[in-house]
Design a protein around this motif. Sequence first.
Motif, short mmCIF file in Angstrom:
data_model
loop_
_atom_site.label_atom_id
_atom_site.label_comp_id
_atom_site.label_asym_id
_atom_site.label_seq_id
_atom_site.Cartn_x
_atom_site.Cartn_y
_atom_site.Cartn_z
N VAL A 68 0.82 -1.22 0.00
CA VAL A 68 0.00 0.00 0.00
C VAL A 68 0.86 1.27 0.00
O VAL A 68 0.32 2.38 -0.10
N GLY A 69 2.16 1.13 0.13
CA GLY A 69 3.05 2.28 0.06
C GLY A 69 3.42 2.89 1.39
O GLY A 69 4.09 3.94 1.42
N ALA A 70 3.06 2.25 2.51
CA ALA A 70 3.39 2.81 3.82
C ALA A 70 4.89 2.81 4.06
O ALA A 70 5.46 3.78 4.59
N VAL A 71 5.56 1.74 3.68
CA VAL A 71 7.01 1.66 3.87
C VAL A 71 7.72 2.72 3.03
O VAL A 71 8.61 3.42 3.51
N ALA A 72 7.28 2.85 1.79
CA ALA A 72 7.89 3.86 0.91
C ALA A 72 7.68 5.26 1.46
O ALA A 72 8.57 6.12 1.36
N GLU A 73 6.51 5.52 2.05
CA GLU A 73 6.24 6.84 2.60
C GLU A 73 7.11 7.13 3.82
O GLU A 73 7.61 8.25 3.98
N VAL A 74 7.33 6.13 4.66
CA VAL A 74 8.22 6.33 5.81
C VAL A 74 9.64 6.59 5.32
O VAL A 74 10.34 7.48 5.85
N GLU A 75 10.08 5.87 4.31
CA GLU A 75 11.41 6.11 3.75
C GLU A 75 11.52 7.53 3.19
O GLU A 75 12.54 8.21 3.38
N ARG A 76 10.46 7.98 2.53
CA ARG A 76 10.47 9.34 1.98
C ARG A 76 10.59 10.37 3.09
O ARG A 76 11.33 11.35 2.97
N ARG A 77 9.90 10.12 4.19
CA ARG A 77 9.94 11.08 5.30
C ARG A 77 11.30 11.09 5.98
O ARG A 77 11.77 12.13 6.43
N ILE A 78 11.93 9.94 6.07
CA ILE A 78 13.29 9.90 6.63
C ILE A 78 14.22 10.76 5.79
O ILE A 78 15.01 11.55 6.31
N ASP A 79 14.11 10.61 4.48
CA ASP A 79 14.95 11.42 3.59
C ASP A 79 14.65 12.91 3.74
O ASP A 79 15.57 13.75 3.76
N ALA A 80 13.36 13.25 3.82
CA ALA A 80 12.97 14.65 3.94
C ALA A 80 13.45 15.24 5.26
O ALA A 80 13.94 16.38 5.32
N LEU A 81 13.32 14.48 6.35
CA LEU A 81 13.78 14.94 7.65
C LEU A 81 15.29 15.13 7.67
O LEU A 81 15.81 16.09 8.27
N THR A 82 16.01 14.24 7.02
CA THR A 82 17.46 14.37 6.95
C THR A 82 17.84 15.65 6.20
O THR A 82 18.75 16.38 6.61
#
Length: 365
Positions: free
Chosen positions: A319-333
């Motif tokens: 459903v894309g939840a993992v990909a969204e968490v990865e995206r947020r990690i990158d954005a926060l970094t």
Amino acid sequence: MQQALRPHPEAPIDDAVAAHVERALTDYLVTRHADMAEAAPSFGTAVASLAGFVLGGGKRLRPTFAWWGWRGAGGAGAGVDARAVLRGVSALELIQACALVHDDLMDASAMRRGKPTVHMDFAARHREAGWLGEPDRFGAATAILLGDLALAWADDMFATSGLDAGRLAAALPPWQAMRAEMLAGQYLDVLTQARGDESEATALSVARMKTAAYTVERPLHLGAALAGAPAPTVAALRAFGADIGLAFQLRDDLLGMYGDTEVTGKPAGDDLREGKRTLLMALGMAMAGDRAAVLRAALGADDLSPTTLADVRGILVEVGAVAEVERRIDALTATALAALDRADLAGPADRVLAELAVAAGRRTS
């Protein structure tokens, strides 16, 4: 107690911060254990277990961030004894020990760093000795007391580090805030589970309070305060730390679901069994449609089967939840690194903190 990695006393702290922290902790705990063992030999045995827990693993991230916050804010040129600063920030590991021992008890976790958790260890000692009463109750009581002792000793180690009264006073606000926020975050975590709150906002609030603040933001604040940093530098470091701390927790959530037990030291799916409403699960339940019922049923399931765990993992990916968490990690970094630029730190702290930021989001354990 096991022997810590002991760098040469004159070796530069910058070159091996974690090893110097390990040495400072060992020296402190050996002394405190000897005092307790002489005053109350039976309690000395329990204290030895706490010391072994503190020295038995961990990345020493909190003292490391505090040290580089101090260095980056110009602390090394302020006429302060660097060894006293090192001893002071090493006390953060005792706050961490308190959090872990109590967290494992509240979550009924069986393993930590590949070994039985403190409450499980002492319950097993009770059973093997054939003592009176309930082993699990004894284990829980011992874990509460040892966690409390770790928190008390954190204050003691910081206060007796050798820092002068002015530096200790400057560091008191972030130190006090960090302790209170850690406990508040623990409470929010259990409250969220009790309420069954599935909202993304609540998951982020718990992650910021329980982990981000006392893992990165406040240690950096503490180091900057010890250096006498100006308000803009403190604000920039705190903004950097808040985002990196959150990225650290989001990676932890992914490792809790998909990590290798041999590497993480905890059983895969533990957060799911414990009913943790992480951002990963909040996003998954919001994005999964009809399949969200599978996720909800698995949350807090003591009898979670390998098949159900595999189903949950698959849904979160699909459903894309993992990909969204990865995206947020990158954005926060990215936003954290932008804040770090604004801090205008002295080298090599700017480079080291940038490297630590990237590593926090990419770690595997």
